[in-house]
Structure formats: structure tokens, C-alpha cells
Design an enzyme around this catalytic site. Structure first.
Site, PDB file in Angstrom:
ATOM      1  N   THR A 234      41.714  36.822  39.083  1.00  0.00           N
ATOM      2  CA  THR A 234      41.639  36.627  37.640  1.00  0.00           C
ATOM      3  C   THR A 234      41.586  37.982  36.930  1.00  0.00           C
ATOM      4  O   THR A 234      41.908  39.012  37.542  1.00  0.00           O
ATOM      5  CB  THR A 234      40.438  35.729  37.272  1.00  0.00           C
ATOM      6  OG1 THR A 234      40.528  35.338  35.894  1.00  0.00           O
ATOM      7  CG2 THR A 234      39.107  36.412  37.505  1.00  0.00           C
ATOM      8  N   ASN A 235      41.223  38.022  35.658  1.00  0.00           N
ATOM      9  CA  ASN A 235      41.110  39.287  34.914  1.00  0.00           C
ATOM     10  C   ASN A 235      39.940  39.187  33.937  1.00  0.00           C
ATOM     11  O   ASN A 235      39.231  38.180  33.913  1.00  0.00           O
ATOM     12  CB  ASN A 235      42.438  39.576  34.196  1.00  0.00           C
ATOM     13  CG  ASN A 235      42.796  38.479  33.226  1.00  0.00           C
ATOM     14  OD1 ASN A 235      42.096  38.240  32.256  1.00  0.00           O
ATOM     15  ND2 ASN A 235      43.878  37.755  33.523  1.00  0.00           N
ATOM     16  N   ARG A 236      39.750  40.227  33.140  1.00  0.00           N
ATOM     17  CA  ARG A 236      38.542  40.333  32.323  1.00  0.00           C
ATOM     18  C   ARG A 236      38.638  39.649  30.961  1.00  0.00           C
ATOM     19  O   ARG A 236      37.778  39.854  30.106  1.00  0.00           O
ATOM     20  CB  ARG A 236      38.185  41.811  32.113  1.00  0.00           C
ATOM     21  CG  ARG A 236      37.804  42.528  33.379  1.00  0.00           C
ATOM     22  CD  ARG A 236      37.407  43.967  33.081  1.00  0.00           C
ATOM     23  NE  ARG A 236      37.179  44.717  34.294  1.00  0.00           N
ATOM     24  CZ  ARG A 236      36.060  44.655  35.025  1.00  0.00           C
ATOM     25  NH1 ARG A 236      35.068  43.881  34.634  1.00  0.00           N
ATOM     26  NH2 ARG A 236      35.940  45.367  36.126  1.00  0.00           N
TER      27      ARG A 236
ATOM     28  N   ALA B 296      45.634  36.155  28.664  1.00  0.00           N
ATOM     29  CA  ALA B 296      45.945  37.148  29.695  1.00  0.00           C
ATOM     30  C   ALA B 296      46.322  36.371  30.954  1.00  0.00           C
ATOM     31  O   ALA B 296      45.466  36.023  31.777  1.00  0.00           O
ATOM     32  CB  ALA B 296      44.742  38.050  29.938  1.00  0.00           C
TER      33      ALA B 296
END
Ligand code: PMT
Length: 231
Positions: free
Chosen positions: A38-40, A105
Site C-alpha cells: 500500500t502507500n501513505r 493514490a
């Protein structure tokens, strides 16, 4: 298709009410039953936009990856996890929208295979094979035939304007909202943001502000773009 959670509360009448689709948050790409890539992204930017469009009297469908945020009041909501699920939800809903804003995102790559059981430790290294996810924004015009006002984001760490302009052209957008995510107080998981609006014929810089204050300015700019002569 994930379930659509529809708010029953009536929407305030507005003279030029438009239907807006917003993507927000991260995606989660599973590796095995307990792990994912995943990402932030916190979802704050996309949820602030949803709130600001509602405040301006418009109708909003928010398609979001997992976040810790409450869904703003009067927003229709489709929760998703993966890029493939977000792609399917957008494909299903985009045709009936006037404006689409892609703030999510989305993971660019996903594991080629999802292990059916928890991956066990073995050697000193582990190599994962990743494959490209569908480019949802990139498919809006050519794949889904969307003819409304199309707004993308660009999360960049260098050459902000040039990279954003390449996305504007390559993804057939009317506007790219570019943020330099290497700057403190900008982009991922921050309460504030500072953006460069990249239009086909000019740019406009918006100064640092809370994501909600910025969202109100962005809504004004996006609705003006939607109402420009010829649209
Ligand atoms: O969620 P927050 O913590 O509030 O952070 C906000 C944000 C940094 C996530 C937001 O401001 C932002 O920049 N969103 C876009 C993040 C991104 O992935 O940008 P990108 O430059 O990689 O992608 C360009 C555009 O294509 C984006 O509109 C993205 O939603 C879209 N995209 C990307 C890949 C893909 N497979 N499908 C897409 O639709």
C-alpha cells in the site's frame, strides 16, 4: 462490485447542481491472507474535496480505498480495497457523472500472484513479481468514454510542472492538480497541501492551506472549468 452505501438524506437544491465522482485514499494489493502492498495516502485530500463539493450544493459519489476517515454527510460511498476494485467501481459509475476528480493514490503494481496461505520465511531474500494495475484515470476517456470534466492529481518529487503536464496530455485531462509530495506539509497524510493547477494553456499556484480550505478553492476552479463556454 462492492456494495453502494447510499445516504438517504435529501440533497439541498442548487441551481447548477452537478454529479461528481471522486476517488480517494490508497489501494491495498494483497500478497497473502495477512499482508498487502500500500502507500501513505490518508484519504484526507479526496474526502475534503467530497465535503467541499457537497457544501457547494453538488452531488458526490466517493470511491475510496481504506482510510480511518468518516464518510462526509450526504456523500454516496463505495468502499474498495484494490486497484482492480477501484477500476471496476469507476467503470460502473463514470458514465452518469458530470465531473470526475481522481485524488486516489492507486498502486501502480500489484503482486502477480496472491498466496493462498501466509508466506513462510525461507531464504535470506524474497523476490516478488509485480504486474501493472489498470490506469483508471488513463482509461476515463479512451476506455470508459467519459466526456465530462476530467481532473487528475499528480504526486511528484521532482519536475512538478513538466511531469504534471505530461499527465494532463497523456491522460486527456482538463486539469491536473500537482503536489510536490517531497515538501513538508504537502501531499500524503498531511493536514495541509500546496498545489499547482496545470491547465492546457496556463498554470496557477495555490498557496499552502488546510486540505479543506484548499478543497473549497479547488471546487470553485473545477466548477468554473466545467461551466466554461462550449461545455
Ligand atoms: O490522501 P492524502 O493523505 O490526503 O494525500 C493526498 C494525495 C497526495 C494522495 C493526493 O493529493 C494526490 O496527489 N493523489 C494522487 C496520487 C498519485 O498516485 O498520483 P500519480 O501521479 O501516481 O497518479 C496520477 C493520477 O492518475 C492520479 O489522479 C491518480 O489517482 C491516477 N491513477 C494512477 C494510477 C492508476 N493505476 N490509476 C489512476 O487512476
Amino acid at each position: 462490485m462492492p456494495a453502494l452505501v447510499t445516504c438517504q438524506r435529501p440533497i439541498e437544491p442548487h441551481t447548477r447542481r452537478v454529479h461528481v465522482l471522486i476517488t480517494a485514499g490508497p489501494t491495498r494489493e494483497p500478497l497473502d491472507p495477512v499482508r498487502f502492498l500500500t502507500n501513505r495516502s490518508s484519504g484526507k485530500m479526496g474526502y475534503a474535496l467530497a465535503q467541499a463539493f457537497i457544501h457547494a450544493g453538488h452531488s458526490v459519489l466517493l470511491i475510496s480505498g481504506p482510510t480511518a476517515l468518516d464518510v462526509p454527510e450526504r456523500v454516496d460511498f463505495i468502499p474498495v480495497e484494490t486497484a482492480a476494485e477501484m477500476h471496476a467501481a469507476v467503470a460502473h459509475c463514470l458514465a452518469r457523472m458530470d465531473i470526475a476528480v481522481f485524488a486516489a493514490a492507486v498502486a501502480d503494481y500489484t503482486p502477480a500472484r496472491v498466496a493462498p496461505h501466509k508466506i513462510k520465511k525461507a531464504g535470506a531474500t524474497l523476490t516478488l513479481e509485480l504486474v501493472r494495475t489498470p490506469d483508471i484515470l488513463g482509461a476515463a476517456r479512451s476506455g470508459f468514454g467519459f466526456s465530462g470534466t476530467l481532473v487528475g492529481f499528480a504526486a511528484e518529487t521532482e519536475h512538478l510542472e513538466a511531469n504534471a503536464r505530461a499527465k494532463l496530455v497523456g491522460k486527456h485531462c482538463d486539469l491536473i492538480i500537482a503536489n510536490d509530495v517531497s515538501t513538508a506539509g504537502c501531499g500524503f497524510d498531511s493536514d495541509t497541501n500546496e498545489v499547482l493547477l496545470v491547465y492546457p494553456d496556463h498554470n496557477e499556484a495555490l498557496p499552502a492551506a488546510s486540505k479543506l480550505a484548499l478543497a473549497h478553492r479547488l471546487v470553485t476552479a473545477i466548477v468554473a472549468l466545467h461551466e466554461r463556454p462550449g461545455n
